[in-house]
Design a protein around this motif. Structure first.
Motif, PDB file in Angstrom:
ATOM      1  N   ALA A   1      -2.635  47.885   2.406  1.00  0.00           N
ATOM      2  CA  ALA A   1      -2.929  46.500   2.235  1.00  0.00           C
ATOM      3  C   ALA A   1      -3.638  46.063   0.849  1.00  0.00           C
ATOM      4  CB  ALA A   1      -3.651  45.702   3.456  1.00  0.00           C
TER       5      ALA A   1
ATOM      6  N   GLU B   1      -1.785  47.194  -2.099  1.00  0.00           N
ATOM      7  CA  GLU B   1      -1.079  45.879  -2.573  1.00  0.00           C
ATOM      8  C   GLU B   1      -1.536  44.746  -3.164  1.00  0.00           C
ATOM      9  OE1 GLU B   1       2.261  48.290  -1.971  1.00  0.00           O
ATOM     10  OE2 GLU B   1       2.392  46.373  -2.827  1.00  0.00           O
ATOM     11  N   MET B   2      -2.865  44.549  -2.419  1.00  0.00           N
ATOM     12  CA  MET B   2      -3.682  43.135  -2.827  1.00  0.00           C
ATOM     13  C   MET B   2      -3.914  43.589  -4.364  1.00  0.00           C
ATOM     14  SD  MET B   2      -4.770  40.366  -2.381  1.00  0.00           S
ATOM     15  CE  MET B   2      -4.857  40.020  -0.524  1.00  0.00           C
TER      16      MET B   2
ATOM     17  N   LEU C   1      -1.175  42.453  -6.529  1.00  0.00           N
ATOM     18  CA  LEU C   1      -1.019  41.028  -6.457  1.00  0.00           C
ATOM     19  C   LEU C   1      -2.226  40.300  -7.398  1.00  0.00           C
ATOM     20  CD1 LEU C   1      -0.309  40.247  -2.718  1.00  0.00           C
ATOM     21  CD2 LEU C   1       1.212  39.992  -4.228  1.00  0.00           C
TER      22      LEU C   1
ATOM     23  N   PHE D   1      -6.448  38.426   2.965  1.00  0.00           N
ATOM     24  CA  PHE D   1      -5.945  39.794   3.695  1.00  0.00           C
ATOM     25  C   PHE D   1      -6.025  39.244   5.090  1.00  0.00           C
ATOM     26  CE2 PHE D   1      -5.240  43.376   5.612  1.00  0.00           C
ATOM     27  CZ  PHE D   1      -6.320  44.179   6.191  1.00  0.00           C
TER      28      PHE D   1
ATOM     29  N   LYS E   1      -3.109  34.566  -3.383  1.00  0.00           N
ATOM     30  CA  LYS E   1      -2.251  35.294  -2.692  1.00  0.00           C
ATOM     31  C   LYS E   1      -2.539  35.472  -1.255  1.00  0.00           C
ATOM     32  CE  LYS E   1      -0.457  35.639  -7.115  1.00  0.00           C
ATOM     33  NZ  LYS E   1       0.921  35.214  -7.204  1.00  0.00           N
TER      34      LYS E   1
ATOM     35  N   LEU F   1      -1.559  38.215   1.871  1.00  0.00           N
ATOM     36  CA  LEU F   1      -0.862  39.461   2.292  1.00  0.00           C
ATOM     37  C   LEU F   1      -1.163  39.760   4.039  1.00  0.00           C
ATOM     38  CD1 LEU F   1      -1.103  43.273   1.146  1.00  0.00           C
ATOM     39  CD2 LEU F   1      -1.914  42.598   3.384  1.00  0.00           C
TER      40      LEU F   1
ATOM     41  N   ASN G   1       2.995  36.749   0.146  1.00  0.00           N
ATOM     42  CA  ASN G   1       3.633  37.647  -0.987  1.00  0.00           C
ATOM     43  C   ASN G   1       4.087  38.893  -0.556  1.00  0.00           C
ATOM     44  OD1 ASN G   1       0.929  35.823  -1.868  1.00  0.00           O
ATOM     45  ND2 ASN G   1       2.583  35.985  -3.580  1.00  0.00           N
ATOM     46  N   THR G   2       3.446  39.785   0.247  1.00  0.00           N
ATOM     47  CA  THR G   2       3.451  41.018   0.747  1.00  0.00           C
ATOM     48  C   THR G   2       3.159  41.220   2.168  1.00  0.00           C
ATOM     49  OG1 THR G   2       3.040  41.679  -1.489  1.00  0.00           O
ATOM     50  CG2 THR G   2       2.911  43.506   0.250  1.00  0.00           C
TER      51      THR G   2
ATOM     52  N   TYR H   1       8.282  43.124   0.494  1.00  0.00           N
ATOM     53  CA  TYR H   1       7.983  42.213  -0.554  1.00  0.00           C
ATOM     54  C   TYR H   1       8.580  41.177  -0.671  1.00  0.00           C
ATOM     55  CZ  TYR H   1       5.600  46.759  -2.134  1.00  0.00           C
ATOM     56  OH  TYR H   1       5.221  47.636  -2.243  1.00  0.00           O
TER      57      TYR H   1
END
Ligand code: GYE
Length: 340
Positions: free
Chosen positions: A166, A169-170, A173, A243, A269, A271, A289-290, A327
């Motif tokens: 996480a 991936e953040m 982003l 998050f 964003k 996640l 986003n993810t 994604y």
């Protein structure tokens, strides 16, 4: 006279000879060996099959899409394998799980207890009682803080790794963002999933300069996730990322962001973790986003491990699930292939 004496002598000799034969204990013949016991067929241990399994399953509750998929996995797989399943929904109350555990220990028919633990602590006593009662215990979904010799194995995700993924991936982003303020929506704070995802995120977030400016539980649900996000936005809109430790809390946060006049997925964003259908639909809409996957379809692995334990086969103490990352760009293609 002489001949009479001779006759008497002969008679006496013969008498003695006879007596000798009849009284002298003959050297005992070799003691006769008792007959070899009939070759007793060693009683071979029973070999259990799935149809012999009577499972007491203690579920956390029904807090969201991931849990619904997890419960369905256990019910459907039990039907397919011919397992007798006694299902208990603890309604997210730890005291309910403890009492259900003791009820399954007392249930003479139950030979396997499966637990999705709401909290990591408080299990030692019931685990010892289960062991004393000869019950197999398998942990599914959530790990616990108890001695490994008190349960057969744990089948579930590496939540710390999910947290690391996480954060990585953040970072992607927020690449190029001047600020990287992230707020964290936490699951129920005593659970291994919440503790470990938070740990993993914090291990990796420094690699791109993320700062966690707020962290609070939304208890895995969208209502509380939205309320917490609303309160944060009233304090400050200087937030670049969310998050959310599960999809439902992330969906709640997206609602709060919209109601604050901002665009989720763009201005802030988002996640999330789990990868349920709701998250895929939100990715298609551009709100999320993810998504980091957490696999709820654990029943086949859990029942297989329980059967091995019943048959005294060796087991690793943890069988981690295999999981990926999804994604927004791929969501529309993947959603039709998803089971939950
Ligand atoms: O992420 C959440 C559920 O234990 C992995 O519990 C599970 C978590 C999951 O409430 O949606």
């Amino acid at each position: 006279m002489k001949s009479m004496t001779t006759i008497v002598r002969v008679i006496l000799v013969l008498a003695f000879a006879f007596a000798a034969v009849s009284c002298t204990p003959t050297a005992p013949a070799e003691p006769t060996q008792p007959p070899a016991p009939a070759a007793t067929a060693t009683t071979a241990p029973k070999v259990y099959t799935y149809k012999d399994m009577v499972v007491g399953f203690i579920q956390t509750g029904s807090e969201g899409g991931w849990r619904a998929a997890n419960t369905a996995s256990f019910k459907e797989t039990a039907d397919q394998l011919g397992i007798t399943l006694k299902f208990y929904d603890a309604q997210n109350k730890l005291e309910n799980q403890i009492s259900a555990f003791r009820n399954f220990i007392a249930d003479k028919d139950v030979n396997v207890i499966i637990l999705a633990a709401l909290e990591t602590t408080g299990w030692d006593e019931v685990l010892k009682e289960a062991q004393a009662a000869g019950k197999i215990v398998v942990l599914e979904d959530r790990r616990i803080d108890a001695s490994e010799d008190l349960y057969a194995t744990y089948i579930g995700s590496d939540f710390v790794e999910e947290g690391r993924k996480a954060a990585v991936e953040m970072c992607k982003l927020l690449e190029g963002s001047e600020k990287k303020n992230v707020v964290e929506l936490v699951g129920n704070v005593g659970s291994s999933a919440a503790k470990d995802r938070g740990q993993g995120f914090r291990e990796k977030m420094g690699e791109c300069g993320i700062t966690i400016t707020q962290s609070q539980t939304g208890n895995w649900n969208s209502t509380e996730g939205k309320a917490v996000m609303e309160a944060w936005l009233k304090q400050s809109t200087d937030i670049q990322g969310v998050f959310a430790q599960n999809d439902e809390m992330g969906l709640g946060a997206a609602e709060a962001i919209k109601e604050a006049g901002l665009k989720p997925g763009t201005d802030i964003k988002i996640l999330t973790v789990d990868a349920t259908a709701g998250a895929f639909k939100a990715m298609i809409a551009g709100d999320i986003n993810t998504v980091v996957e957490c696999n709820p379809l654990l029943a086949p692995q859990v029942y297989e491990a329980a059967l091995k334990a019943l048959n005294n086969e060796s087991l690793p103490k943890w069988v981690p699930s295999q999981e990926g990352v999804f994604y927004a760009a791929d969501a529309a293609t993947i959603l039709p292939t998803r089971k939950y």
